[in-house]
Design an enzyme around this catalytic site. Structure first.
Site, PDB file in Angstrom:
ATOM      1  N   ASP A 197     -16.621 -31.338 -19.172  1.00 52.48           N
ATOM      2  CA  ASP A 197     -16.625 -32.730 -19.623  1.00 52.48           C
ATOM      3  C   ASP A 197     -15.230 -33.034 -20.184  1.00 52.48           C
ATOM      4  O   ASP A 197     -14.330 -33.387 -19.432  1.00 52.48           O
ATOM      5  CB  ASP A 197     -17.742 -32.902 -20.657  1.00 52.48           C
ATOM      6  N   LYS A 215     -25.203 -20.944 -22.765  1.00 48.27           N
ATOM      7  CA  LYS A 215     -26.321 -20.616 -21.905  1.00 48.27           C
ATOM      8  C   LYS A 215     -26.277 -21.376 -20.591  1.00 48.27           C
ATOM      9  O   LYS A 215     -26.902 -20.980 -19.610  1.00 48.27           O
ATOM     10  CB  LYS A 215     -27.652 -20.972 -22.620  1.00 48.27           C
ATOM     11  N   GLU A 262     -18.644 -21.548 -15.119  1.00 46.60           N
ATOM     12  CA  GLU A 262     -19.067 -22.568 -16.092  1.00 46.60           C
ATOM     13  C   GLU A 262     -20.012 -23.560 -15.414  1.00 46.60           C
ATOM     14  O   GLU A 262     -19.938 -23.780 -14.199  1.00 46.60           O
ATOM     15  CB  GLU A 262     -17.800 -23.237 -16.649  1.00 46.60           C
ATOM     16  N   ARG A 277     -33.616 -27.195 -19.299  1.00 48.02           N
ATOM     17  CA  ARG A 277     -32.754 -26.257 -18.563  1.00 48.02           C
ATOM     18  C   ARG A 277     -33.399 -25.775 -17.260  1.00 48.02           C
ATOM     19  O   ARG A 277     -32.719 -25.387 -16.323  1.00 48.02           O
ATOM     20  CB  ARG A 277     -32.443 -25.020 -19.413  1.00 48.02           C
TER      21      ARG A 277
HETATM   22  P1  IMP Z   1     -16.489 -29.937 -22.802  1.00 42.13           P
HETATM   23  O1  IMP Z   1     -15.913 -29.009 -23.828  1.00 42.13           O
HETATM   24  O2  IMP Z   1     -16.475 -31.373 -23.272  1.00 42.13           O
HETATM   25  O3  IMP Z   1     -15.820 -29.793 -21.449  1.00 42.13           O
HETATM   26  O4  IMP Z   1     -18.024 -29.594 -22.646  1.00 42.13           O
HETATM   27  C1  IMP Z   1     -18.427 -28.496 -21.937  1.00 42.13           C
HETATM   28  C2  IMP Z   1     -19.757 -27.939 -22.372  1.00 42.13           C
HETATM   29  O5  IMP Z   1     -20.599 -28.935 -22.931  1.00 42.13           O
HETATM   30  C3  IMP Z   1     -20.501 -27.387 -21.163  1.00 42.13           C
HETATM   31  O6  IMP Z   1     -20.330 -26.006 -21.073  1.00 42.13           O
HETATM   32  C4  IMP Z   1     -21.930 -27.767 -21.413  1.00 42.13           C
HETATM   33  O7  IMP Z   1     -22.622 -26.709 -22.052  1.00 42.13           O
HETATM   34  C5  IMP Z   1     -21.872 -28.957 -22.327  1.00 42.13           C
HETATM   35  N1  IMP Z   1     -22.014 -30.221 -21.591  1.00 42.13           N
HETATM   36  C6  IMP Z   1     -21.046 -31.083 -21.190  1.00 42.13           C
HETATM   37  N2  IMP Z   1     -21.552 -32.138 -20.551  1.00 42.13           N
HETATM   38  C7  IMP Z   1     -22.888 -31.945 -20.522  1.00 42.13           C
HETATM   39  C8  IMP Z   1     -24.003 -32.710 -19.993  1.00 42.13           C
HETATM   40  O8  IMP Z   1     -23.857 -33.783 -19.366  1.00 42.13           O
HETATM   41  N3  IMP Z   1     -25.226 -32.172 -20.177  1.00 42.13           N
HETATM   42  C9  IMP Z   1     -25.453 -31.009 -20.829  1.00 42.13           C
HETATM   43  N4  IMP Z   1     -24.468 -30.263 -21.333  1.00 42.13           N
HETATM   44  C10 IMP Z   1     -23.201 -30.727 -21.194  1.00 42.13           C
HETATM   45 MG    MG Z   2     -25.045 -27.044 -23.705  1.00 42.93          MG
END
Ligand code: IMP
Ligand code: MG
Length: 188
Positions: free
Chosen positions: A108, A48, A104, A170
């Site tokens: 992270d 979302k 996106e 959000r």
């Molecule tokens: P990744 O797989 O670690 O790159 O995380 C990516 C997903 O995690 C993003 O699409 C977000 O939905 C969520 N996410 C990562 N960091 C944050 C944050 O600081 N706050 C809220 N959601 C996050």
């Molecule tokens: Mg999320």
């Protein structure tokens, strides 16, 4: 409407203001309008978190554009990526031969987006690029080529502008850091 301008009581600090986000989104949309001129652009939003960014970005892209969405879950209600990506909603249409821009909210570890890239690549789009509004400095566990990046932010957990903690916050128009007490409170 005065209360609308107040900072949410759970927010310790505003990292990026609504105005800064607006400027960056306009700049990205301008770049994308140039980059995709003459090609049929398909925006694929990752639900979302990206819904707000997608809506604002798309309104400023001056090209005919199609939309699709995927919903994935990578965090549950925790603040760390598990690396296990679940597809909750798949694409509605085939993307074969299309110019796909994956939209996106934040990168992270990069595990979510790299999973989605592999998944979409297998469906043979004409091109496939990433536009992410935020990415966390030095956190990526996998090499990633983000062609259209927005803001680099420090490796802290942030909320607002589509981003949640346990489905909350959000709708904040800025990006902020939560007070520690907001994590320890039972979100249910
Ligand atoms: P990744 O797989 O670690 O790159 O995380 C990516 C997903 O995690 C993003 O699409 C977000 O939905 C969520 N996410 C990562 N960091 C944050 C944050 O600081 N706050 C809220 N959601 C996050
Ligand atoms: Mg999320």
């Amino acid at each position: 409407m005065d209360h609308m301008n107040e900072v949410h009581p759970d927010i310790a600090e505003i990292l990026i203001s609504a105005e800064e986000i607006e400027d960056k989104v306009a700049e990205l949309a301008k770049t994308l309008t140039e980059a995709y001129r003459g090609r049929d652009l398909l925006l694929v939003g990752v639900l979302k978190g990206a819904f707000m960014f997608m809506a604002d970005l798309a309104r400023s892209i001056q090209l005919p554009t199609e939309f699709d969405f995927m919903a994935v879950s990578s965090y549950g209600s925790s603040t760390k990526s598990s690396g296990v990506v679940r597809i909750l909603k798949d694409l509605d249409y085939e993307i074969t031969g299309k110019h796909v821009l994956l939209v996106e909210d934040i990168i992270d570890s990069g595990l979510t987006i790299s999973y989605l890239l592999r998944y979409l690549e297998a469906r043979e789009p004409a091109s496939l690029e990433i536009c992410s509004l935020f990415w966390k400095k030095g956190q990526q566990a996998v090499p990633l080529n983000v062609r259209y990046p927005g803001f680099e932010i420090p490796p802290v957990f942030v909320v607002g502008y589509g981003l949640d903690y346990a489905e909350r916050y959000r709708n904040l128009p800025y990006i902020g850091v939560l007070k520690p007490a907001a994590y320890t409170a039972d979100p249910s």
